[in-house]
Write a protein that holds these residues in place. Sequence first.
Motif, PDB file in Angstrom:
ATOM      1  N   PHE A 199       0.857  -1.184   0.000  1.00 50.17           N
ATOM      2  CA  PHE A 199       0.000   0.000   0.000  1.00 50.17           C
ATOM      3  C   PHE A 199       0.890   1.231   0.000  1.00 50.17           C
ATOM      4  CE2 PHE A 199      -3.096  -3.004   1.555  1.00 50.17           C
ATOM      5  CZ  PHE A 199      -4.254  -2.579   0.913  1.00 50.17           C
ATOM      6  N   ALA A 200       0.596   2.187  -0.876  1.00 40.41           N
ATOM      7  CA  ALA A 200       1.322   3.451  -0.921  1.00 40.41           C
ATOM      8  C   ALA A 200       0.362   4.566  -0.536  1.00 40.41           C
ATOM      9  CB  ALA A 200       1.888   3.698  -2.313  1.00 40.41           C
ATOM     10  N   PHE A 201       0.726   5.328   0.492  1.00 40.19           N
ATOM     11  CA  PHE A 201      -0.085   6.423   0.987  1.00 40.19           C
ATOM     12  C   PHE A 201       0.497   7.746   0.495  1.00 40.19           C
ATOM     13  CE2 PHE A 201      -0.869   2.971   3.929  1.00 40.19           C
ATOM     14  CZ  PHE A 201      -2.261   3.000   4.029  1.00 40.19           C
ATOM     15  N   THR A 202      -0.362   8.666   0.102  1.00 35.58           N
ATOM     16  CA  THR A 202       0.048   9.959  -0.425  1.00 35.58           C
ATOM     17  C   THR A 202       0.573  10.865   0.676  1.00 35.58           C
ATOM     18  OG1 THR A 202      -1.629   9.812  -2.150  1.00 35.58           O
ATOM     19  CG2 THR A 202      -0.735  11.994  -1.690  1.00 35.58           C
ATOM     20  N   ALA A 203       1.726  11.445   0.422  1.00 37.33           N
ATOM     21  CA  ALA A 203       2.293  12.474   1.294  1.00 37.33           C
ATOM     22  C   ALA A 203       2.288  13.785   0.516  1.00 37.33           C
ATOM     23  CB  ALA A 203       3.714  12.110   1.711  1.00 37.33           C
ATOM     24  N   GLN A 204       2.067  14.881   1.212  1.00 37.73           N
ATOM     25  CA  GLN A 204       2.032  16.198   0.567  1.00 37.73           C
ATOM     26  C   GLN A 204       3.430  16.808   0.423  1.00 37.73           C
ATOM     27  OE1 GLN A 204      -0.842  17.281  -0.816  1.00 37.73           O
ATOM     28  NE2 GLN A 204      -1.515  15.272  -0.117  1.00 37.73           N
ATOM     29  N   SER A 205       4.394  16.264   1.151  1.00 38.47           N
ATOM     30  CA  SER A 205       5.753  16.814   1.092  1.00 38.47           C
ATOM     31  C   SER A 205       6.762  15.698   1.373  1.00 38.47           C
ATOM     32  CB  SER A 205       5.926  17.924   2.134  1.00 38.47           C
ATOM     33  OG  SER A 205       5.874  17.371   3.444  1.00 38.47           O
ATOM     34  N   ARG A 206       7.973  15.969   1.019  1.00 41.68           N
ATOM     35  CA  ARG A 206       9.044  15.022   1.316  1.00 41.68           C
ATOM     36  C   ARG A 206       9.263  14.928   2.823  1.00 41.68           C
ATOM     37  NH1 ARG A 206      13.325  15.926  -3.696  1.00 41.68           N
ATOM     38  NH2 ARG A 206      11.780  15.471  -5.321  1.00 41.68           N
ATOM     39  N   ALA A 207       9.048  16.023   3.521  1.00 35.88           N
ATOM     40  CA  ALA A 207       9.180  15.998   4.985  1.00 35.88           C
ATOM     41  C   ALA A 207       8.158  15.041   5.598  1.00 35.88           C
ATOM     42  CB  ALA A 207       9.012  17.400   5.563  1.00 35.88           C
ATOM     43  N   GLN A 208       6.956  14.972   5.037  1.00 34.07           N
ATOM     44  CA  GLN A 208       5.962  14.014   5.535  1.00 34.07           C
ATOM     45  C   GLN A 208       6.416  12.581   5.285  1.00 34.07           C
ATOM     46  OE1 GLN A 208       2.141  14.910   3.748  1.00 34.07           O
ATOM     47  NE2 GLN A 208       1.482  15.970   5.606  1.00 34.07           N
ATOM     48  N   VAL A 209       7.048  12.323   4.149  1.00 31.40           N
ATOM     49  CA  VAL A 209       7.575  10.981   3.865  1.00 31.40           C
ATOM     50  C   VAL A 209       8.612  10.613   4.925  1.00 31.40           C
ATOM     51  CG1 VAL A 209       8.896   9.566   2.238  1.00 31.40           C
ATOM     52  CG2 VAL A 209       7.108  11.110   1.386  1.00 31.40           C
ATOM     53  N   ASP A 210       9.517  11.533   5.203  1.00 36.61           N
ATOM     54  CA  ASP A 210      10.548  11.293   6.214  1.00 36.61           C
ATOM     55  C   ASP A 210       9.915  11.018   7.585  1.00 36.61           C
ATOM     56  OD1 ASP A 210      12.332  11.905   4.158  1.00 36.61           O
ATOM     57  OD2 ASP A 210      12.833  13.886   4.960  1.00 36.61           O
ATOM     58  N   ALA A 211       8.921  11.825   7.953  1.00 28.96           N
ATOM     59  CA  ALA A 211       8.271  11.668   9.256  1.00 28.96           C
ATOM     60  C   ALA A 211       7.498  10.357   9.333  1.00 28.96           C
ATOM     61  CB  ALA A 211       7.341  12.849   9.522  1.00 28.96           C
ATOM     62  N   PHE A 212       6.848   9.956   8.235  1.00 31.30           N
ATOM     63  CA  PHE A 212       6.165   8.661   8.172  1.00 31.30           C
ATOM     64  C   PHE A 212       7.154   7.536   8.460  1.00 31.30           C
ATOM     65  CE2 PHE A 212       6.125   5.035   5.275  1.00 31.30           C
ATOM     66  CZ  PHE A 212       5.000   4.344   5.703  1.00 31.30           C
ATOM     67  N   HIS A 213       8.287   7.560   7.773  1.00 33.28           N
ATOM     68  CA  HIS A 213       9.284   6.491   7.919  1.00 33.28           C
ATOM     69  C   HIS A 213       9.775   6.413   9.354  1.00 33.28           C
ATOM     70  CE1 HIS A 213      13.226   4.452   7.160  1.00 33.28           C
ATOM     71  NE2 HIS A 213      12.430   3.706   6.414  1.00 33.28           N
ATOM     72  N   GLU A 214      10.101   7.549   9.929  1.00 33.02           N
ATOM     73  CA  GLU A 214      10.585   7.591  11.314  1.00 33.02           C
ATOM     74  C   GLU A 214       9.516   7.071  12.284  1.00 33.02           C
ATOM     75  OE1 GLU A 214      11.866  10.985  14.543  1.00 33.02           O
ATOM     76  OE2 GLU A 214      12.431  11.305  12.454  1.00 33.02           O
ATOM     77  N   ALA A 215       8.280   7.519  12.105  1.00 34.00           N
ATOM     78  CA  ALA A 215       7.198   7.102  13.005  1.00 34.00           C
ATOM     79  C   ALA A 215       6.892   5.615  12.859  1.00 34.00           C
ATOM     80  CB  ALA A 215       5.935   7.922  12.727  1.00 34.00           C
ATOM     81  N   ALA A 216       6.902   5.115  11.626  1.00 36.03           N
ATOM     82  CA  ALA A 216       6.615   3.700  11.396  1.00 36.03           C
ATOM     83  C   ALA A 216       7.689   2.805  12.015  1.00 36.03           C
ATOM     84  CB  ALA A 216       6.481   3.426   9.897  1.00 36.03           C
ATOM     85  N   LEU A 217       8.939   3.209  11.905  1.00 34.24           N
ATOM     86  CA  LEU A 217      10.022   2.429  12.523  1.00 34.24           C
ATOM     87  C   LEU A 217       9.910   2.466  14.042  1.00 34.24           C
ATOM     88  CD1 LEU A 217      13.109   3.359  10.305  1.00 34.24           C
ATOM     89  CD2 LEU A 217      11.650   1.319  10.169  1.00 34.24           C
ATOM     90  N   ALA A 218       9.609   3.627  14.601  1.00 30.32           N
ATOM     91  CA  ALA A 218       9.463   3.761  16.055  1.00 30.32           C
ATOM     92  C   ALA A 218       8.284   2.937  16.572  1.00 30.32           C
ATOM     93  CB  ALA A 218       9.289   5.229  16.436  1.00 30.32           C
ATOM     94  N   ALA A 219       7.296   2.696  15.703  1.00 30.62           N
ATOM     95  CA  ALA A 219       6.111   1.930  16.097  1.00 30.62           C
ATOM     96  C   ALA A 219       6.271   0.436  15.847  1.00 30.62           C
ATOM     97  CB  ALA A 219       4.888   2.455  15.349  1.00 30.62           C
TER      98      ALA A 219
END
Length: 127
Positions: free
Chosen positions: A68-88
């Motif tokens: 599944f690929a979720f839409t991000a509005q910015s590259r910063a959101q992509v970075d934050a998604f990755h960090e949050a997903a790993l932390a979770a």
Amino acid sequence: MIDHSGISTSDFDAAKAFYSAALAPLGSSYLFTVPAEHTGGVAVGGFGQDRPQFWINQGPAQVPPLHFAFTAQSRAQVDAFHEAALAAGGTCNGPPGLRPHYHADYYGAFVLDMDGNNIEAVCHAPA
């Protein structure tokens, strides 16, 4: 084109916590639990921004795992998604970065959820 989609998960509570954390940087949250009397007792819930668009339900994980690929509005959101997903509890399946072999402005990050599904956040906006 796709109105909503969903997956089965071997641990509903763990998946709910994972997706709540991973999708928060993209502006999505857990919005709805389907009453048990409508699901035969199976845990079912949906995530989204203004309505549920990504659903999880208790059950055997898909074989093979899904992507599944979720839409991000910015590259910063992509970075934050990755960090949050790993932390979770997710596992890195591709760090944030450009994927020019897909498209010149394709900036994405990939994580495996607890059931091995490939979960991605992607931004197509130029830098």
